[in-house]
Enzyme design. Structure first.
Site, PDB file in Angstrom:
ATOM      1  N   PRO A  82       0.849  -1.166   0.020  1.00 56.73           N
ATOM      2  CA  PRO A  82       0.012  -0.091  -0.157  1.00 56.73           C
ATOM      3  C   PRO A  82       0.946   1.147   0.081  1.00 56.73           C
ATOM      4  O   PRO A  82       1.898   1.267   0.746  1.00 56.73           O
ATOM      5  CB  PRO A  82      -0.784  -0.169   1.227  1.00 56.73           C
ATOM      6  CG  PRO A  82      -0.561  -1.329   1.749  1.00 56.73           C
ATOM      7  CD  PRO A  82       0.592  -1.925   1.218  1.00 56.73           C
ATOM      8  N   GLU A  83       0.356   2.200  -0.702  1.00 56.09           N
ATOM      9  CA  GLU A  83       1.151   3.646  -0.966  1.00 56.09           C
ATOM     10  C   GLU A  83       0.810   4.345   0.363  1.00 56.09           C
ATOM     11  O   GLU A  83      -0.220   4.218   0.778  1.00 56.09           O
ATOM     12  CB  GLU A  83       1.199   4.143  -2.119  1.00 56.09           C
ATOM     13  CG  GLU A  83       1.472   3.004  -3.310  1.00 56.09           C
ATOM     14  CD  GLU A  83       2.558   3.533  -4.326  1.00 56.09           C
ATOM     15  OE1 GLU A  83       2.994   4.503  -4.115  1.00 56.09           O
ATOM     16  OE2 GLU A  83       2.861   2.483  -5.301  1.00 56.09           O
ATOM     17  N   LYS A 138       3.642   5.153   6.252  1.00 56.44           N
ATOM     18  CA  LYS A 138       3.111   3.980   6.039  1.00 56.44           C
ATOM     19  C   LYS A 138       2.477   3.076   7.333  1.00 56.44           C
ATOM     20  O   LYS A 138       1.793   2.056   7.322  1.00 56.44           O
ATOM     21  CB  LYS A 138       3.516   3.037   5.162  1.00 56.44           C
ATOM     22  CG  LYS A 138       3.753   3.626   3.914  1.00 56.44           C
ATOM     23  CD  LYS A 138       4.614   2.541   2.811  1.00 56.44           C
ATOM     24  CE  LYS A 138       4.987   3.177   1.512  1.00 56.44           C
ATOM     25  NZ  LYS A 138       5.834   2.334   0.723  1.00 56.44           N
ATOM     26  N   ARG A 148      11.054  -5.895  -7.012  1.00 59.32           N
ATOM     27  CA  ARG A 148       9.911  -5.108  -7.417  1.00 59.32           C
ATOM     28  C   ARG A 148      10.344  -4.581  -8.755  1.00 59.32           C
ATOM     29  O   ARG A 148      11.466  -4.250  -9.135  1.00 59.32           O
ATOM     30  CB  ARG A 148       9.580  -4.169  -6.507  1.00 59.32           C
ATOM     31  CG  ARG A 148       8.846  -4.736  -5.257  1.00 59.32           C
ATOM     32  CD  ARG A 148       8.426  -3.563  -4.338  1.00 59.32           C
ATOM     33  NE  ARG A 148       9.333  -2.873  -3.581  1.00 59.32           N
ATOM     34  CZ  ARG A 148       9.520  -2.240  -2.324  1.00 59.32           C
ATOM     35  NH1 ARG A 148       8.232  -2.097  -2.078  1.00 59.32           N
ATOM     36  NH2 ARG A 148      10.360  -1.663  -1.991  1.00 59.32           N
ATOM     37  N   ASN A 150       5.792   1.319  -4.563  1.00 58.47           N
ATOM     38  CA  ASN A 150       6.507   0.855  -5.948  1.00 58.47           C
ATOM     39  C   ASN A 150       5.551   1.751  -7.182  1.00 58.47           C
ATOM     40  O   ASN A 150       6.394   2.219  -8.190  1.00 58.47           O
ATOM     41  CB  ASN A 150       6.478  -0.549  -6.161  1.00 58.47           C
ATOM     42  CG  ASN A 150       7.410  -0.936  -7.098  1.00 58.47           C
ATOM     43  OD1 ASN A 150       8.724  -0.218  -6.956  1.00 58.47           O
ATOM     44  ND2 ASN A 150       7.207  -2.182  -7.744  1.00 58.47           N
TER      45      ASN A 150
END
Ligand code: ZN
Length: 279
Positions: free
Chosen positions: A2-3, A55, A263, A170
Site C-alpha cells: 500500500p502506498e 505507512k 519489485r 512502487n
C-alpha cells in the site's frame, strides 16, 4: 505494498468513524498485543484519533495507549457496520476495534503493537522517518537534503526509502519519475537541484491528488490515477505497462526487476532518457 495515499485515506476514514467513540470490543491474534490488552484493557477506552505516519497507521486510545499497525504487502483495514458481513474470511482478521456502531477490522495486517506515546516517540521504525509527503507541514527542502546525503543511490531506489521521505510505494515511484522525465537508474549525484525539487513537487502533487479525488472506500486502491484519465484502463502512465506503447510518445515501455525484493520498475526510455554526464 500500500502506498502513502492508501494509508492516509484509511486513517481518515477510520478517524471519521471511530474518533470520540468508546471501544466496545477489542480482539487480536497477536499474543504480544493481547498481553498488553490484558494488563491495560482497551474496551471502555475512547478512540482519540486515527492517523497515518508514513505507512504506519496509528489508533490512539484514551489513557495513553496507541495501536500501531503496518500493512506491509497484503494488510488492509476495513470498516463495517456492526451487522454487516465481512468481505474477507474471519480467519484473516488480525486485529479488531469495535464501537457500538462500527467494526474496524485489520485483515492480514502483519505488524500490530500497543505502545505508550513515549514508546512510540522512541520507536525505531518511526523515529527516522523522512518528511511525510501527505503531512500539511511537509518540508520539501529537508527531503532534498536527505536525497543529497545519498549521492550514490539510484533515484528510483531513493524514492522508496522511507527515511528520505515517507509515503511513496512502487506504483508511485515509476509514475513520479515518468512525470518528472527522469530515468529511474540515474544516481542522485547526477541530478541537479532543480531535478530533485521537481521530483519532490511531483511526488507531493500525485499523492495529494490521489487522496482528495479518491472515493471513500479505501479497501482497494483502484481509484489511483496519475494520468487524470477517467478511463479505468488508462489511469497510469507506465506502471504495469511493460512492452506497451508510451501514452505520450509511443515508444515501448521498459521494465526491470530492482532492489532486494525484485519489485518491477517501469519507465519510458524516450521520455526518461538516461543521463550520460553528471552535473
Ligand atoms: Zn514516452
Amino acid at each position: 505494498m500500500p502506498e502513502g495515499d492508501t494509508i492516509f485515506r484509511a486513517a481518515a476514514a477510520l478517524h471519521r468513524a471511530l474518533a470520540g467513540r468508546r471501544v466496545t470490543r477489542f480482539e487480536s491474534v497477536y499474543p504480544a498485543v493481547n498481553r498488553v490488552a490484558e494488563d491495560r484493557p482497551i474496551v471502555g477506552r475512547t478512540i482519540e484519533s486515527v492517523s497515518a505516519r508514513g505507512k504506519h497507521l496509528l489508533i490512539a486510545f484514551s489513557g495513553d495507549l496507541i495501536l500501531r499497525t503496518h500493512m506491509r504487502m497484503n494488510g488492509s483495514w476495513h470498516l463495517y457496520k456492526t451487522d454487516q458481513r465481512w468481505r474477507f474470511p474471519a480467519r484473516h482478521m488480525r486485529v479488531l476495534v469495535a464501537t457500538a456502531e462500527v467494526e474496524a477490522v485489520g485483515f492480514n495486517v502483519p505488524v500490530a503493537e500497543l505502545l505508550t506515546s513515549r514508546e512510540l516517540a522512541r520507536h525505531r521504525e518511526l523515529r527516522f522517518l523522512g518528511p511525510d509527503l501527505l503531512d500539511a507541514g511537509f518540508d520539501g527542502a529537508e527531503a532534498v537534503r536527505r536525497m543529497r546525503a545519498r549521492p550514490r543511490d539510484a533515484i528510483g531506489d531513493i524514492l522508496l526509502n522511507q527515511r528520505v521521505m515517507a509515503g511513496i510505494g512502487n506504483i508511485f515511484k515509476s509514475e513520479i519519475l515518468f512525470l518528472a522525465g527522469i530515468d529511474p537508474f540515474t544516481l542522485v549525484s547526477a541530478l541537479a537541484d532543480a531535478d530533485l525539487d521537481r521530483i519532490v513537487a511531483v511526488a507531493r502533487d500525485e499523492l495529494r491528488a490521489n487522496v482528495t479525488t479518491a472515493d471513500r472506500t479505501f479497501r482497494r486502491p483502484t481509484g489511483r490515477t496519475t494520468t487524470r484519465s477517467l478511463d479505468p484502463n488508462s489511469r497510469l502512465w507506465v506502471y504495469g505497462r511493460g512492452g506497451k506503447r508510451c501514452r505520450r510518445c509511443g515508444a515501448a515501455i521498459d521494465s526491470q526487476k530492482t532492489g532486494l525484493d525484485a519489485r518491477l520498475t517501469y519507465w519510458c526510455p524516450t521520455c526518461q532518457p538516461p543521463r550520460t554526464t553528471g552535473v
